[in-house]
Design a protein around this motif. Sequence first.
Motif: not given
Length: 227
Positions: A149-178
């Motif tokens: 479950x992601x709030x709107x701010x974090x959702x926007x960050x995840x969408x940014x990673x997806x648009x940049x073509x990032x992989x699963x490691x980048x998402x895991x790193x983002x969730x840890x940083x948040x």
Amino acid sequence: MNKKITHLGAFAAAIALTGGLCAGSASAAVAAPVGGTAVAAHSVDAAYSFSASDPQAQFHKAVHLLEPYVKRQADGTFTVNAPKSVVSAIPANVNQTIMTSMGKVNSLIKSGELTSTSNKNVYVSGHKAAYKIQSGNDFSTHWWGVELDLDSETTNKVEGLMNAGAGGAALAALLASEGIITSPGAIPTGVASAIMWMGAGVVQACSNSKGVSVYMTWAGTPWCSGY
């Protein structure tokens, strides 16, 4: 999981199974058996009727019906012993999806990659205190699969990673940083990559003003809804 599911044609087959989450998993998990003998009379709640046009909602309703009959065994694996009246109320393909997912999580528990708890949650071995609710964000792992479950701010960050073509490691790193998880290693193998596979367009279509919820079985494709 009592959220309204977004109807997405692209995810009409979201509960159709794909390969396992573990790297190197070559064979499909063996489905755990459902008890075939009615153990007690049970009246299925009419509110949990099923619609073939909404597979995501089907899955959530089926989990709700089966939850009371899921038991954790001494070795940490799970079994289901639901009465016939409950099993017969669940579409066969949905039931098979859930049983195959349970077979997969049991395999991961037996291999030592995952560990289960008495409240029927699971976690990556060595990361028991890994998941935290942080500012409306939450990552949880259950006998049936994973919920993010992601709030709107974090959702926007995840969408940014997806648009940049990032992989699963980048998402895991983002969730840890948040602060949603304690470390990138707290996400089970393959889960983050599967979520990133969805793409920013799908996540954006799912999300509402509060954010997005992403789900996936232990052996299946992810799907999403408004938070």
